[in-house]
Design a protein around this motif. Structure first.
Motif, mmCIF file in Angstrom:
data_model
loop_
_atom_site.group_PDB
_atom_site.id
_atom_site.type_symbol
_atom_site.label_atom_id
_atom_site.label_comp_id
_atom_site.label_asym_id
_atom_site.label_seq_id
_atom_site.Cartn_x
_atom_site.Cartn_y
_atom_site.Cartn_z
ATOM 1 N N HIS A 46 40.570 -25.915 34.554
ATOM 2 C CA HIS A 46 40.376 -25.710 33.195
ATOM 3 C C HIS A 46 40.299 -24.879 32.212
ATOM 4 O O HIS A 46 40.817 -23.396 31.698
ATOM 5 C CB HIS A 46 39.051 -26.099 32.280
ATOM 6 C CG HIS A 46 39.159 -27.885 32.007
ATOM 7 N ND1 HIS A 46 38.666 -28.599 31.402
ATOM 8 C CD2 HIS A 46 40.778 -28.618 32.418
ATOM 9 C CE1 HIS A 46 39.063 -29.575 31.287
ATOM 10 N NE2 HIS A 46 40.326 -29.827 32.233
ATOM 11 N N THR B 77 38.956 -41.010 33.887
ATOM 12 C CA THR B 77 39.113 -39.921 34.572
ATOM 13 C C THR B 77 37.798 -39.385 34.657
ATOM 14 O O THR B 77 37.514 -38.656 35.653
ATOM 15 C CB THR B 77 39.413 -39.189 32.520
ATOM 16 O OG1 THR B 77 40.860 -38.884 32.608
ATOM 17 C CG2 THR B 77 38.836 -36.977 33.445
ATOM 18 N N ALA C 166 38.881 -29.355 38.295
ATOM 19 C CA ALA C 166 38.814 -29.426 37.190
ATOM 20 C C ALA C 166 38.021 -28.564 36.707
ATOM 21 O O ALA C 166 38.765 -28.240 35.323
ATOM 22 C CB ALA C 166 38.259 -31.074 37.090
ATOM 23 N N TRP D 64 31.797 -36.837 30.240
ATOM 24 C CA TRP D 64 32.750 -35.784 30.847
ATOM 25 C C TRP D 64 33.844 -35.762 30.179
ATOM 26 O O TRP D 64 35.242 -35.110 30.378
ATOM 27 C CB TRP D 64 33.235 -36.320 32.484
ATOM 28 C CG TRP D 64 32.095 -35.911 33.327
ATOM 29 C CD1 TRP D 64 31.231 -35.176 32.854
ATOM 30 C CD2 TRP D 64 31.156 -35.614 34.336
ATOM 31 N NE1 TRP D 64 30.165 -35.044 34.128
ATOM 32 C CE2 TRP D 64 30.657 -35.119 34.956
ATOM 33 C CE3 TRP D 64 32.657 -37.004 35.182
ATOM 34 C CZ2 TRP D 64 30.062 -36.017 36.057
ATOM 35 C CZ3 TRP D 64 32.215 -36.774 36.930
ATOM 36 C CH2 TRP D 64 30.957 -36.424 37.203
ATOM 37 N N ASN E 118 36.353 -33.228 28.015
ATOM 38 C CA ASN E 118 37.654 -33.040 28.602
ATOM 39 C C ASN E 118 39.240 -33.161 28.013
ATOM 40 O O ASN E 118 40.196 -32.459 27.337
ATOM 41 C CB ASN E 118 38.450 -34.395 29.660
ATOM 42 C CG ASN E 118 39.642 -34.002 30.640
ATOM 43 O OD1 ASN E 118 39.691 -33.118 30.954
ATOM 44 N ND2 ASN E 118 40.120 -34.566 30.019
ATOM 45 N N TYR F 28 31.490 -27.593 29.164
ATOM 46 C CA TYR F 28 32.254 -29.106 30.236
ATOM 47 C C TYR F 28 31.214 -28.538 31.292
ATOM 48 O O TYR F 28 31.352 -29.404 32.297
ATOM 49 C CB TYR F 28 33.940 -29.162 29.999
ATOM 50 C CG TYR F 28 34.727 -29.708 31.085
ATOM 51 C CD1 TYR F 28 34.404 -30.975 30.749
ATOM 52 C CD2 TYR F 28 35.374 -29.843 31.969
ATOM 53 C CE1 TYR F 28 34.778 -32.135 31.620
ATOM 54 C CE2 TYR F 28 35.709 -30.161 32.335
ATOM 55 C CZ TYR F 28 35.489 -31.723 32.485
ATOM 56 O OH TYR F 28 36.130 -32.415 33.245
#
Length: 230
Positions: free
Chosen positions: A190, A173, A186, A138, A142, A126
């Motif tokens: 994560h 998103t 982001a 993406w 995700n 990612y």
């Protein structure tokens, strides 16, 4: 069937179904990557010319896409790429905020070493996609991260609902990450959620996940509202 018309043979039907599935997948990818934006009309004759096929498999492909909610077939307009209203975005993220942290608490206590290895590998993938601006990946990555966090919750109905919500969030998103420039945030969030799970701080991980989803919602709704402001 009109008088004198011959019934379509089984091989012909199979060919049309196979071609329709291929066309549906091609159109699905173009919708999810934003090449075909919300509100765009998909004309059967233009698509048939582009793909070099008859309108029959095109029509079947569009019906498949309508069944997944990616398009709507409307009177007098035909097939139109679906979009989400501000209210729908708010509703989707409110459901995610409610469901995902609860399922993470149930799931994380069952993580194995292999699960953590897989999640670390996914976060690296990612991160690389974010850095390389591979926007079309993406949303997919995700979704995989969020669903893999919840995979051991043993709540199949809830997981099915969340999978649908994440699919609905795919284009929004990518819009949120692209327009807000929040890719680094982001990625970091994560990693922090995963680190808390590894440390056994599952409730803290769930709280962090809740904040992560809520921030994405707040950012995306602001983008939508700015777009609606004259």
């Amino acid at each position: 069937m009109s008088p004198g018309a011959l019934p379509r043979s089984a091989p012909d039907r199979l060919v049309h179904k196979t071609v329709a599935a291929a066309v549906a997948e091609s159109l699905r990818q173009r919708i999810l990557t934003g090449e075909f934006p919300a509100g765009m009309q998909l004309r059967q004759d233009a698509l048939a010319e582009e793909f070099g096929i008859s309108r029959i498999p095109i029509r079947e492909a569009l019906l498949q896409l309508e069944a997944t909610g990616l398009i709507k077939i409307m009177p007098h307009r035909g097939a139109v790429v679906s979009g989400l209203s501000v209210e729908e975005v708010e509703d989707i993220f409110a459901l995610r905020v409610q469901l995902e942290p609860e399922l993470l608490v149930l799931s994380a206590r069952h993580f194995s070493e292999q699960d953590f290895e897989d999640l670390h590998s996914l976060t690296e993938e990612y991160s690389a996609a974010l850095a390389a601006k591979e926007i079309r990946r993406w949303g997919e990555l995700n979704q995989r991260f969020h669903l893999d966090l919840l995979r051991h919750a043993e709540r199949p109905r809830s997981l099915s609902i969340i999978a649908g919500l994440l699919q609905d969030c795919d284009r929004p998103t990518r819009l949120q990450l692209s327009a807000s420039g929040d890719v680094a945030r982001a990625d970091q969030e994560h990693r922090e959620i995963l680190a808390l799970c590894e440390a056994g701080q599952i409730d803290a991980a769930a709280d962090h996940l809740r904040s992560h989803i809520a921030y994405a919602a707040q950012s995306l709704i602001a983008i939508y509202r700015r777009a609606l402001t004259p």
